[in-house]
Structure formats: C-alpha cells, structure tokens
Scaffold this active site. Structure first.
Site, PDB file in Angstrom:
ATOM      1  N   MET A 135      46.707 -52.505  35.298  1.00 30.94           N
ATOM      2  CA  MET A 135      47.363 -53.553  34.551  1.00 30.94           C
ATOM      3  C   MET A 135      46.802 -54.877  34.976  1.00 30.94           C
ATOM      4  O   MET A 135      46.566 -55.089  36.151  1.00 30.94           O
ATOM      5  CB  MET A 135      48.852 -53.539  34.831  1.00 30.94           C
ATOM      6  CG  MET A 135      49.649 -53.756  33.616  1.00 30.94           C
ATOM      7  SD  MET A 135      49.370 -52.410  32.478  1.00 30.94           S
ATOM      8  CE  MET A 135      49.773 -51.014  33.483  1.00 30.94           C
ATOM      9  N   PHE A 188      48.347 -50.158  41.869  1.00 24.64           N
ATOM     10  CA  PHE A 188      47.337 -50.621  42.815  1.00 24.64           C
ATOM     11  C   PHE A 188      45.976 -50.648  42.124  1.00 24.64           C
ATOM     12  O   PHE A 188      45.541 -49.650  41.542  1.00 24.64           O
ATOM     13  CB  PHE A 188      47.278 -49.697  44.026  1.00 24.64           C
ATOM     14  CG  PHE A 188      48.411 -49.879  45.004  1.00 24.64           C
ATOM     15  CD1 PHE A 188      49.569 -50.553  44.651  1.00 24.64           C
ATOM     16  CD2 PHE A 188      48.302 -49.373  46.287  1.00 24.64           C
ATOM     17  CE1 PHE A 188      50.604 -50.722  45.563  1.00 24.64           C
ATOM     18  CE2 PHE A 188      49.331 -49.531  47.208  1.00 24.64           C
ATOM     19  CZ  PHE A 188      50.486 -50.210  46.847  1.00 24.64           C
ATOM     20  N   GLU A 189      45.297 -51.784  42.221  1.00 24.46           N
ATOM     21  CA  GLU A 189      44.004 -51.960  41.578  1.00 24.46           C
ATOM     22  C   GLU A 189      43.013 -52.561  42.568  1.00 24.46           C
ATOM     23  O   GLU A 189      43.268 -52.597  43.781  1.00 24.46           O
ATOM     24  CB  GLU A 189      44.155 -52.841  40.331  1.00 24.46           C
ATOM     25  CG  GLU A 189      45.139 -52.271  39.312  1.00 24.46           C
ATOM     26  CD  GLU A 189      45.248 -53.081  38.037  1.00 24.46           C
ATOM     27  OE1 GLU A 189      44.440 -54.010  37.858  1.00 24.46           O
ATOM     28  OE2 GLU A 189      46.149 -52.802  37.220  1.00 24.46           O
ATOM     29  N   SER A 190      41.873 -53.019  42.057  1.00 22.10           N
ATOM     30  CA  SER A 190      40.877 -53.726  42.846  1.00 22.10           C
ATOM     31  C   SER A 190      40.478 -52.917  44.077  1.00 22.10           C
ATOM     32  O   SER A 190      40.036 -51.776  43.964  1.00 22.10           O
ATOM     33  CB  SER A 190      41.403 -55.108  43.239  1.00 22.10           C
ATOM     34  OG  SER A 190      40.411 -55.870  43.902  1.00 22.10           O
TER      35      SER A 190
END
Length: 586
Positions: free
Chosen positions: A1, A371-373
């Site tokens: 997201m 959780f991203e990046s």
C-alpha cells in the site's frame, strides 16, 4: 500500500547458486544445439534457429524479447529424485538468463559467446525438471547454442504407473479422508505425501489422515510403489479441516484502506462517512518511531493537514457504529513510509506492547500487516521457510503470534504484501541467492501464521511482470495477472532454490488486492476485467487460456482496494461496481 500516486516498479536480476556436481554425464535435452534447424523439443514461441552467430555446428537459437515479455524458451525432461545435475549453455546477448524452474539460475551480459553454468539437486520426490532460457524486456536479441543438461535420465524401469488424482472425502475437525484411482503395473502399495513429508503408507486406494488440527489447510499427493521403484506424484489436492471460528465476515467481503493519519490528493474522509458497503476498514497507517525501535504509534491526521478531521471521541464513536453494523476496523501498520525492522527481541516486545495499546485505545478488531520497502528480507542461507532464522522474520512471527494469543480466536489478522515478497518467491528466494534478499520474504511469515490469518490480500499492482504456475510471465493491469497471481496463493508453489513447496491457503483466506482508481497506483484494472478474473477464480469459468492449478474457489474472500478515499474521489466507482457483484457471486 502506498501513499504516493505512482510507484517505482521493481525489476529483478537473479544471481547464480552453484551446488554439487553432476551424477553422471549424459545430455538429457532434445535438440540441445538447435541442429534440427528449428526449436523442435523446446517451448519457444518467439524463437528461431539461425545460422549466424553460432558457437558450434550449423545452427543456434535466436530470440528477440518484446517490450512486455522476456522471450522465454523452456524444455522439460524426466529426472531422478535426490540427484545432482549440471547445466550449461553458450550464450550471447544483454542480458541472457539460464535457470531451472523452482531452482538455480544465473545470467550474464555477453557481446560474444560466453558459457553459463549451474548445478541443481532434485528433491526427494522430483521426477521432472524444466530448464529455461530468457532475455530481458525489449533489450534486444539473445542467442544460445550447445545447451547441456548432464545427469541420469528419469525413466525408471518397472515403476508403477501414476495413481489416479486424489479426491477429498469426509472432512472433520481433526481428519481428512482421501481417495484415488489405482495405478497401472505391479503395485505393492501407495504413499501419501504432504509437501515432501510422507504421511501415510497404505495397501489400498484410500486413507484417512487423522490427528490434524481444526481449521487447518493441507495439500496431499500420492505415489504408487513396488519393490523396484516408486511412481511419480499425482497432482496435489487441498482440503481444510472443519472447526473454524467464525469471524463474522460475509462470505465475499469488500476491504478498503482509509487515510487516517495523513492527507493526499484524494482528500480526507471521516470514518463515519465510510459507506456500509465496506466490510473490513483498515486505518492507514501506524508507523514506528524509528525503523528498528518496534515502538509503533498511530498519529491521527492533524486539522492543519486534514481540514474537517473529527475529534478522537467522534472517531471512536464511528468505530463503534461500524462494529455495531458487523464491520471490522483494523489498524494497518507500515505502508510506504512506515519501515519496520524487528531486529531484536526488545524491538519485538516494543512492537507487541505498542500495537496492543493502539488496539485497546480505539477498541479495534485486529491488525493489518503492510510491511514494505526494506522491512522484511532474508539473510543469506536462510532457505527453509518452515524454520526461518533471520531475526526480522523470526521476531515478527513471534510478535504476531503473541498478539493473536492475547486477543483470542476472533482477532482479525490480515496482510497486504506486494507480489515481490510473495509470488516472486516461486522464481527467486532471497535467502537462497535470489538476487534480492527481499524476494519471497513474506512466505515464512504467512506460513507461520497460516492458521491464524484471516485474509491475505496481496497487492496485485505496482508490480513488475511475475512468473506464474504456467511458467509464463504475467503483467499487471488485466484479468490474466489477477487470475495467475491469486491461483498461486490457492494452489501453493515451489519456492525457488530451496526444494520446498509453499502450501496453498484456504480460499476464504484469499482476497484480490487492487487500486481503486487510476490515480491510486500503477496497474488499475477495469471493473469488467476484475469481475472476469473473480468469476474465473470462484467458479472456474471464463479463465481464457489460463488453467487454474488450485481449482475453483467459491469461497474466495473478495476484493481489497487502496483506497476508500480514492474511491470516494472517483464517485465510488469501485464500490458501486463490485459490491453488487460480490453479493451476487454465490
């Protein structure tokens, strides 16, 4: 997201992994040097045999990848279980990749012919291997010659035939009954496997697997054996034990994110003004005080940034009103800017305590993990998704299990990973030399929480092309991508370079993640294409050229979107198209 309107698409480059040496020398490939003057023996839609440039002989392979494909060529050969094979090819191009589907890969940039090589070891149950070659999107023609797959052939004399595909019989809270067709040839008995583990050995064509846990998913295959050999495996069949606790969600749900802590071009939306069409509302976002602190805070948008923002009291009252309607309101952690790395047990404990404080303050129904990046990655050598060793993975699993235990069976847990962290694990796995340590990094988390997970809604957007179970690359923006990516979650898939299979989820645990509008993210899909995909996934009809490996999923949970705010900005086009469609899906 993501908060941003448009995002960078991740491109993958795989590093090679070399293990062991060949069992014995014997090229198993048909037409390995393309001396037939054609691509006979290969599945190579865009390839041709050419007379120049060649490494040896008269012909070589030439393929010119298009802008939306990699020009892949494959060949599948029978192999023996638990056996090491070596692969080599002379290649020319920028770049050229050589690999084994679900196993090792390597690549090079070469202005003149250069040799690529690798080795791989088959799993205990593996009876075939698919070799692939490809270039890169629009990067120009690549050439291949003198391909070798060395090792013993897989044809085993006197082996029984493959049994008939298994079907599921009676399912109870702690058991699953299976039936299958008799195998041809001399048969001593049958073996039932879950993943690579032997679960039962029987003389007949049925068995009941008992001692299971309520509301858990299982995938089984069957072989026949005699005193000489064991057959290849049947296709897998999946089933879920009964005894699941109801979360109170409708069979087909609409899930949306509300911008609660920030504003962007879509404008602020009061929680009380979110229409009743939405069944799960994710409050975006709670973020850590620092990347490694584990101390998560939910700071509601200020009146300066979000004119018209409601008071805390009105916000909480809106949550209660939604819950009274049967809706679930969750706190979503992470997003584009909220990088979370639980590198220590202290950070893990801070995470548990601070997230619980948010849930308790607002009386929320659960948690969404977005959780991203750089939040999740795998340390080199961490190749067993069943038993991960990387601290950020181990500590996240522990934290989520603790929160689930604290709030009980009705606690709603959802996850919103990008394809890079899930489906790309089929081709590249970070801990096993996947080229990027983040590839597939969500898989151990999903697996560890699979019996506590309410919904997994992978972001089927902001993605590069991803290889599906048909070993073809699928590109975002249409029904084909949604079908292929979602089928992987239901069917399960081999995890690259590990010899392991990630088992599929229950169909009610799977939703399709989409941008609500063209401004919400790359890969917008029109309502008609979305509904074509969901109809295929739910009922097995209208799937185009794709065959569902996981079978139809009539209880598919539904659709997730980023975001409710963007949908409001576009006059509720997403909600108005898909709420009636989901209600009529059956």
């Amino acid at each position: 997201m993501k908060r941003a309107r448009f995002l960078v698409v991740l491109l993958l480059a795989a590093a090679g992994l070399v293990v062991g040496g060949p069992a014995q020398a014997a090229n198993l490939l048909a037409n390995p040097g393309f001396e037939a003057g054609s691509t006979s023996g290969w599945t190579c839609p865009a390839g041709a045999a050419v007379k120049t440039p060649v490494h040896s002989g008269t012909y070589a392979l030439a393929v010119a990848p298009g802008a939306s494909d990699q020009g892949q060529c494959t060949q599948t050969v029978p192999v023996r279980p638990s056996t090491t094979y070596s692969v080599s090819a002379w290649v020319q191009g920028a770049p050229v990749y050589l690999g084994v589907t679900g196993g090792s890969s390597t690549w090079t940039n070469a202005s003149a012919y250069s040799q690529l090589s690798l080795s791989f070891t088959t799993t205990a149950n593996q009876t075939s291997a698919e070799l692939y070659l490809h270039g890169w999107y629009g990067a120009g023609t690549y050439h291949v010659d003198d391909v070798v797959l060395d090792g013993p052939g897989g044809d085993t004399p006197d082996a029984p035939g493959v049994p008939g595909s298994p079907t599921v019989g009676t399912v109870a809270d702690t058991s699953i009954a299976l039936n299958w067709g008799a195998a041809a040839g001399t048969v001593t008995g049958y073996r039932v496997y879950e993943d690579n583990a032997l679960r039962a050995t029987v003389a007949g064509t049925s068995t009941t697997l008992s001692g299971l846990t309520a509301c858990t998913s299982h995938s089984y295959s069957v072989t026949a054996y005699n005193d000489k050999a064991e057959s290849a495996h049947t296709p897998t069949v999946s089933a879920t034990t009964s005894g699941c606790t109801s979360t109170g969600l409708p069979k087909h749900s609409l899930i949306g994110y509300v911008h609660a802590s920030f504003a962007n071009g879509s404008g602020y939306l009061k929680l009380a003004d979110v229409p009743s069409a939405w069944d799960i509302i994710d409050l975006a976002f709670a973020e850590p005080t620092s990347v490694t602190s584990g101390d998560v805070r939910f700071n509601r948008c200020s009146a300066t940034e979000c004119p018209g923002v409601e008071s805390d009291a009105d916000f909480i009252a809106a949550i209660r009103a939604k819950q009274a309607q049967g809706k679930k309101v969750l706190i979503s952690i992470g997003g584009q800017n909220g990088e979370v790395q639980l590198t220590t047990t202290a950070a893990r404990d801070n995470f548990v305590n601070s997230v619980a404080a948010i849930i308790d303050k607002y009386g929320l129904d659960g948690l969404d993990v977005d959780f991203e990046s750089q939040s999740l990655s795998l340390n080199s050598g961490d190749t067993d998704f069943h038993n991960p060793t990387t601290p950020v993975i181990v500590n996240l699993i522990s934290a989520l299990k603790t929160l689930k235990a604290r709030y009980g069976a009705k606690f709603v847990l959802t996850m919103a990973p990008e394809t890079f962290f899930v489906q790309v694990g089929y081709q590249f796995y970070g801990g096993a030399g996947g080229g990027d340590s983040r590839t597939g990094a969500y898989l151990p988390v999903i697996y560890a929480l699979r019996d506590s997970l309410t919904v997994l809604h992978v972001q089927d957007y902001n993605s590069g092309p991803v290889m599906g179970l048909d070993n073809q690359y699928h590109t975002m923006g249409g029904a084909d991508f949604l079908i292929a990516m979602t089928d992987m979650l239901k069917s399960g898939f081999k995890v690259a370079n590990t010899g392991q299979t990630f088992p599929g989820l229950r169909e009610d645990q799977i939703a399709v993640g989409l941008p609500a509008a063209v401004s919400a993210g790359n890969g917008y899909v029109s309502p008609s294409e979305v509904q074509t995909a969901v109809t295929c996934l739910a009922h097995g009809t209208g799937c185009g050229s794709y065959t569902l490996r996981g079978g139809p999923s009539p209880a598919l949970r539904g659709l997730m979107t980023w975001s409710v705010n963007w949908d409001r900005y576009y006059n509720w086009a997403f909600q108005n198209a898909h709420r009636p469609f989901l209600d009529g899906l059956g």
